[in-house]
Design a protein around this motif. Sequence first.
Motif, mmCIF file in Angstrom:
data_model
loop_
_atom_site.group_PDB
_atom_site.id
_atom_site.type_symbol
_atom_site.label_atom_id
_atom_site.label_comp_id
_atom_site.label_asym_id
_atom_site.label_seq_id
_atom_site.Cartn_x
_atom_site.Cartn_y
_atom_site.Cartn_z
ATOM 1 N N LEU A 486 30.541 106.270 97.268
ATOM 2 C CA LEU A 486 30.844 105.601 98.530
ATOM 3 C C LEU A 486 30.571 106.567 99.678
ATOM 4 O O LEU A 486 31.223 107.617 99.783
ATOM 5 C CB LEU A 486 32.307 105.149 98.565
ATOM 6 N N THR A 487 29.617 106.217 100.534
ATOM 7 C CA THR A 487 29.285 107.029 101.704
ATOM 8 C C THR A 487 29.731 106.290 102.959
ATOM 9 O O THR A 487 29.378 105.126 103.162
ATOM 10 C CB THR A 487 27.776 107.300 101.785
ATOM 11 N N ALA A 488 30.509 106.954 103.802
ATOM 12 C CA ALA A 488 30.916 106.397 105.088
ATOM 13 C C ALA A 488 30.028 106.981 106.178
ATOM 14 O O ALA A 488 29.854 108.201 106.254
ATOM 15 C CB ALA A 488 32.381 106.719 105.370
ATOM 16 N N VAL A 489 29.466 106.108 107.003
ATOM 17 C CA VAL A 489 28.666 106.541 108.152
ATOM 18 C C VAL A 489 29.540 106.354 109.383
ATOM 19 O O VAL A 489 29.967 105.239 109.687
ATOM 20 C CB VAL A 489 27.366 105.735 108.278
ATOM 21 N N THR A 490 29.842 107.445 110.083
ATOM 22 C CA THR A 490 30.844 107.421 111.140
ATOM 23 C C THR A 490 30.263 107.895 112.468
ATOM 24 O O THR A 490 29.136 108.373 112.547
ATOM 25 C CB THR A 490 32.041 108.318 110.764
ATOM 26 N N GLY A 491 31.073 107.756 113.517
ATOM 27 C CA GLY A 491 30.690 108.159 114.864
ATOM 28 C C GLY A 491 31.259 107.183 115.872
ATOM 29 O O GLY A 491 31.662 106.067 115.525
ATOM 30 N N VAL A 492 31.291 107.583 117.133
ATOM 31 C CA VAL A 492 31.837 106.711 118.166
ATOM 32 C C VAL A 492 30.950 105.483 118.330
ATOM 33 O O VAL A 492 29.804 105.462 117.874
ATOM 34 C CB VAL A 492 31.971 107.457 119.517
ATOM 35 N N ALA A 493 31.482 104.431 118.995
ATOM 36 C CA ALA A 493 30.701 103.231 119.256
ATOM 37 C C ALA A 493 29.462 103.595 120.074
ATOM 38 O O ALA A 493 29.559 104.283 121.087
ATOM 39 C CB ALA A 493 31.560 102.213 120.009
ATOM 40 N N GLY A 494 28.292 103.171 119.601
ATOM 41 C CA GLY A 494 27.048 103.469 120.303
ATOM 42 C C GLY A 494 26.407 104.780 119.914
ATOM 43 O O GLY A 494 25.404 105.187 120.509
ATOM 44 N N SER A 495 26.950 105.452 118.889
ATOM 45 C CA SER A 495 26.414 106.768 118.505
ATOM 46 C C SER A 495 25.109 106.662 117.727
ATOM 47 O O SER A 495 24.330 107.620 117.675
ATOM 48 C CB SER A 495 27.444 107.527 117.663
ATOM 49 N N GLY A 496 24.855 105.521 117.108
ATOM 50 C CA GLY A 496 23.651 105.352 116.300
ATOM 51 C C GLY A 496 23.931 105.098 114.837
ATOM 52 O O GLY A 496 23.012 105.097 114.007
ATOM 53 N N LYS A 497 25.200 104.845 114.486
ATOM 54 C CA LYS A 497 25.573 104.623 113.079
ATOM 55 C C LYS A 497 24.813 103.438 112.477
ATOM 56 O O LYS A 497 24.192 103.554 111.423
ATOM 57 C CB LYS A 497 27.077 104.332 112.962
ATOM 58 N N SER A 498 24.901 102.291 113.157
ATOM 59 C CA SER A 498 24.258 101.091 112.623
ATOM 60 C C SER A 498 22.745 101.224 112.628
ATOM 61 O O SER A 498 22.065 100.721 111.729
ATOM 62 C CB SER A 498 24.685 99.861 113.431
#
Length: 766
Positions: A486-498
């Motif tokens: 399970l890998t979580a991709v994190t960061g603030v909203a608008g950081s480029g995660k999606s």
Amino acid sequence: MASVESAGGAPIVVTGARTNNLRDVSLEVPKHLLTVFTGVSGSGKSSLVLDTIAAESQRLVNDSYSTFIRARLPQLPAPEVQAMDGLTFTVLIDQRRFTGNARSTVATATDLASLLRLVFSRIGEPSAGYSPAYSFNDPSGMCPTCEGLGTVFDIDVDELIDPEKNIDEGPVRFSVFRPGVYRWKRFAHAGLFDRSKPLKDYTPAEMDLFLYADQVKLDNPDPQFPTTARFDGVVTRMRDVYFKQGRSKMSASVRAELDQLVTTHRCPDCRGARLNAAARASLVDGRSIVDWVGMSVSDLRALLDHFADPRVAPALKGVRHVLDALLSVGLGYLTLDRESSTLSGGEAQRVKIVRHLGSALTDVTYVFDEPSAGLHPADIQRLVALLKRLRDRGNTILVVEHHPQVIAVADHVVDLGPGAGADGGRIEFEGTPRGLRDSGTITGRLLAEPLILRPVPRSAHSTVRVTDARSHNLTGFDVDVPLGVLTAVTGVAGSGKSSFATIELPRQHPDFTVVGQEPLRGGVRSMSLTVLGVADAVRGAFSAASGLDPSWFSFNGRGACPTCKGKGHITTELAFLDDVSTPCDECGGLRFNDTALSAKLDGMSVADVLAAVPADIAALFADHAGIASAMSWMRRTGLGYLAVGRSLDTLSGGEKQRLLLARHLSDPRRDRADRIVLDEPTTGLHPDDVDTITTLFDDLIDGGATFVVVEHNMRVVARADHVIDIGPGAGSEGGRLVFEGPPAELAARRDSLTGVALAAATRAAH
């Protein structure tokens, strides 16, 4: 009913509420304070706050108008409640996305557009004219080629035409051209075509005439041909009627069909700017209005720090005020020309908040539905400051929320439960956040317990490499994604995660299946059973038991209520205001006619089945393996509280995504070692439900699957084996690889906002 101390006199009093699953709920809500309503998903929070308190307030406000005005307003039904007192004017700020109007942008939704047009009309050189000359919604300002849309449309002929069919069989895949209707008669009786010949056998000249003829005068049409005696090809007619009249005049079903047949391209003349040449050429300090709205909120605000002109000082002050408000709700990464309909539910809600921050009204009740949705913990502090700011202006703030950071700052907390659906609907606790943590309820227990990081992360059996990631704001980094964990991709909203997880990863490695939050097709006409592919099996079971055709058990077919056409409600359009829906009086919102409702299966009608939750459906259809399997996956993905007949347009983004995940997992052809990307699947979930879905991830990973999950929720990050953190900020300040590794190492990183939030969550309860 507990009595509460209100900061502003008499509280809001609810007595005997029975809306939806509420069990005769009575309570007092203090005024001029921040009250948070908690509880597991489906416990009745929204039923109490949105469907009872906010709904009754709106109904009473409508009743205060004159008879003349009331006759033109929708007649809202009274909530199922014995009595209510102490209500004030109520503003509901929910997570409904903005409508699909392509003429609405972030600038127009926040009223910034009018201020910017004013600035450029006064000091732009050379001037294009008055303010409307800078508006893509006005003929004097819009690009004449795309009429202010920024895109041009055309028909996908391959999708439109079935070449295997002849005219009598209906070769046009658009219901307004089906055999027998007016538009079909225009080519069927034109006297130009052999009606028995399949279109694949047409000569190039015949096909060109059939598709693109423009006002061709007919010499010998059939008597049934309309009296104009002029023939337009199918594509020509569609362009004239459906492109020029605008989508607002089409029915929802026609719009949905047209979406399948239309291709869009950026306008070749304005290149997507929407404005005509004069507006684009008008400059302020070397930049056009197109340049201004194409900048991110944070960049435009920085630009205006160094720009001043006394001729437009009041307008610039207003622009700065709105930009500051957008920054304060964590939306600095948005550009002002972004279409409103592309905003997520959480983003749309925060834009709505901005519109109320400068209001001079006081003693208003503001109702928020999970305002933390889509926000990183670092951004939630700014949200909390806004809620307090509204409260301190003399307003009452009611918030439906799961997030510990929001619950922690409440003046008063109401916890509903103990479970979801029929197992919920009762008040479990009323008091302070500290009292909730000590209460022993599910919510209190989870709030009191610090998060525990996964002690020994699972080992990946291999990795795949993403190289030069550059979608949107990504800066071209390389990173390895482990498989079998399970890998979580994190960061603030608008950081480029999606952008990384849902665009770059599957583009470079197509064997990853993306289950995102894109709108599901169907809307009010579709439901969970449809998405899961078992609606036909349910109708078939009713057909076998009653002897009626299966179409009688579809609200899109013969079983539909004749008054609401199977929608269950009547929609009233209020021009520039939001549409308002009221339950259909004929069917009472059940969507079916009497014939359909008269048939029973083990004592349940088809409407009863659609109102039931997955566990009940699984028991009723225990002998139908496909239905039982789909219901099991609904429960395991955290949707056990959801009525299987709920319209898709009423589901949150997180609910839709979990429903798509359930569909994927229930597919018997699924590879147990599949690789799945999820985009914030825990949106709208109580911490207890988050634990349920992470347990599901564990079970599937143990069976060979790989999960890559874009998440803000620290409960998911703590359970992950590997974290890819992107940032450090949003927009142009993000897009870089900040960290990759196990959660325990991330929690020790002070240069990562996610690491700081994870460390705080693991140290102690909020």
